[in-house]
Scaffold this active site. Sequence first.
Site, mmCIF file in Angstrom:
data_model
loop_
_atom_site.group_PDB
_atom_site.id
_atom_site.type_symbol
_atom_site.label_atom_id
_atom_site.label_comp_id
_atom_site.label_asym_id
_atom_site.label_seq_id
_atom_site.Cartn_x
_atom_site.Cartn_y
_atom_site.Cartn_z
ATOM 1 N N ASP A 89 0.878 -1.263 -0.082
ATOM 2 C CA ASP A 89 0.185 0.015 0.045
ATOM 3 C C ASP A 89 0.862 1.448 0.108
ATOM 4 O O ASP A 89 2.032 1.336 0.672
ATOM 5 C CB ASP A 89 -0.833 -0.184 1.187
ATOM 6 C CG ASP A 89 -2.025 0.906 1.200
ATOM 7 O OD1 ASP A 89 -2.566 1.286 0.209
ATOM 8 O OD2 ASP A 89 -2.439 1.081 2.236
ATOM 9 N N HIS A 90 0.343 2.196 -0.888
ATOM 10 C CA HIS A 90 1.183 3.721 -0.911
ATOM 11 C C HIS A 90 2.748 3.319 -1.075
ATOM 12 O O HIS A 90 3.524 3.851 -0.266
ATOM 13 C CB HIS A 90 0.874 4.441 0.149
ATOM 14 C CG HIS A 90 -0.755 4.698 0.336
ATOM 15 N ND1 HIS A 90 -1.129 5.588 -0.670
ATOM 16 C CD2 HIS A 90 -1.661 4.503 0.977
ATOM 17 C CE1 HIS A 90 -2.396 5.788 -0.155
ATOM 18 N NE2 HIS A 90 -2.554 5.003 0.572
ATOM 19 N N ASP A 111 2.408 4.886 -5.536
ATOM 20 C CA ASP A 111 1.527 6.154 -5.071
ATOM 21 C C ASP A 111 2.749 7.342 -5.346
ATOM 22 O O ASP A 111 3.388 7.754 -4.354
ATOM 23 C CB ASP A 111 1.050 6.110 -3.880
ATOM 24 C CG ASP A 111 0.454 7.557 -3.144
ATOM 25 O OD1 ASP A 111 0.451 8.601 -4.233
ATOM 26 O OD2 ASP A 111 0.181 7.763 -1.966
ATOM 27 N N GLY A 192 -7.305 8.772 7.663
ATOM 28 C CA GLY A 192 -7.270 8.788 9.254
ATOM 29 C C GLY A 192 -8.899 9.350 9.510
ATOM 30 O O GLY A 192 -9.814 9.532 8.398
ATOM 31 N N HIS A 221 -9.354 5.518 -1.131
ATOM 32 C CA HIS A 221 -8.696 5.349 0.103
ATOM 33 C C HIS A 221 -9.463 6.148 1.293
ATOM 34 O O HIS A 221 -10.293 6.828 0.885
ATOM 35 C CB HIS A 221 -7.212 5.984 -0.206
ATOM 36 C CG HIS A 221 -6.442 5.012 -1.161
ATOM 37 N ND1 HIS A 221 -5.414 4.296 -0.383
ATOM 38 C CD2 HIS A 221 -6.458 4.802 -2.240
ATOM 39 C CE1 HIS A 221 -4.984 3.336 -1.153
ATOM 40 N NE2 HIS A 221 -5.389 3.763 -2.556
ATOM 41 N N GLY A 222 -8.570 5.958 2.489
ATOM 42 C CA GLY A 222 -9.345 6.699 3.658
ATOM 43 C C GLY A 222 -10.574 6.343 3.896
ATOM 44 O O GLY A 222 -11.354 7.174 4.407
ATOM 45 N N GLY A 223 -11.187 5.026 3.919
ATOM 46 C CA GLY A 223 -12.287 4.621 4.084
ATOM 47 C C GLY A 223 -12.819 4.662 5.474
ATOM 48 O O GLY A 223 -13.979 4.792 5.893
ATOM 49 N N VAL A 244 -9.322 0.356 4.185
ATOM 50 C CA VAL A 244 -9.710 0.963 5.672
ATOM 51 C C VAL A 244 -8.721 0.517 6.368
ATOM 52 O O VAL A 244 -8.015 -0.690 6.350
ATOM 53 C CB VAL A 244 -10.917 -0.054 6.230
ATOM 54 C CG1 VAL A 244 -11.206 0.611 7.744
ATOM 55 C CG2 VAL A 244 -12.209 0.589 5.274
HETATM 56 O O1 G3H Z 1 -4.415 2.813 2.102
HETATM 57 C C1 G3H Z 1 -4.929 2.927 3.368
HETATM 58 C C2 G3H Z 1 -6.186 3.628 3.435
HETATM 59 O O2 G3H Z 1 -6.405 4.666 2.571
HETATM 60 C C3 G3H Z 1 -6.676 3.789 4.942
HETATM 61 O O3 G3H Z 1 -7.329 4.953 5.289
HETATM 62 O O4 G3H Z 1 -6.616 5.043 7.732
HETATM 63 O O5 G3H Z 1 -8.445 6.386 6.692
HETATM 64 O O6 G3H Z 1 -8.821 4.008 6.846
HETATM 65 P P1 G3H Z 1 -7.961 5.084 6.712
HETATM 66 ZN ZN ZN Z 2 -4.881 4.947 1.595
#
Ligand code: G3H
Ligand code: ZN
Length: 297
Positions: A89-90, A111, A192, A221-223, A244
């Site tokens: 991831d990233h 990314d 977050g 992303h950022g679920g 998530v």
């Molecule tokens: O790549 C990981 C996610 O985008 C996690 O985002 O920490 O807001 O759930 P989050």
């Molecule tokens: Zn992410």
Amino acid sequence: IIRLCYNPNMDSLSEILLKAQKNNWAVGHFNISNLEQLRAIMETAKKINAPIMIGLSEGERKFVGLRQAVALVKAFKEEYGLPVFLNPDHSHSVESAKEAYDAGFDSVHIDLSKLPFNENIEGTKEVVDYVKSKNPEISVEGELGYLRGESRIQKEIIKIKPEDLTKPEEAAEFAEKTGVDRFAGAYGNSHGISVDEPALDIERIRSVRKALTENVAMVLHGGSGIPDSQIKEAIKAGISNIHVNTEIRMAYAEALRNFLAENPEETTPYKILAPAVETVRIKVEEKLKLFGSVNRI
Ligand code: G3H
Ligand code: ZN
């Protein structure tokens, strides 16, 4: 090198994501830092029959170890017979993406969204070409747009500016020039849990979906912290993969803190960690049900 073996009887990640897109559901991508979180996610995926992605950020990879992550996921994959894909991831550099692939990860996320548009395209394409030359089945994700925040509870208000958001025509150009299989964009999401409630730009998701070809999956992303109703709208608008992390971390840390506070004498790790595993299981099940992932194998 242990490699996560490709099973020809099982759908590839691209095939699964296309099915998800056509039938309005999404594949869950959950981050891990250890075996306990992985176990909780895998047990839940098995229980409800859901395909799954396991992600490790660069920090998480450093902590767990690349080969160790591959070996752990491989063990669950063999034991449960589930479609599970391991994603770096990233990856913020071409090198770190290639390194994860070389260690046996069977999905890639490069990314370079902080770089200027053309440099992002160039680096992302280099990763796509590298991975595809070794195995065309591997799904590669690229990212465009400015995603703020980190996977933790944010104390400050995260102000998302209109210029942060992904533009449909740039998304189309990026996907076409790089050859990515998954496209991650900025639609009002952030990493977050933010102080103020996120407001996804659903219309923008819809127009990016229209601008991309069908074989490119859209990733959110950022679920964490996005209200359920917005997640459902985002899936309807074209999102087929949701990440998530923070909510998993919070569930884990809170259960651990509570247990240690209530049992200060306990020293057996598997007793200390059992409630954390259970809490993560509950959280993952809640998310997979929300994403419509139940019985999709
Ligand atoms: O790549 C990981 C996610 O985008 C996690 O985002 O920490 O807001 O759930 P989050
Ligand atoms: Zn992410």
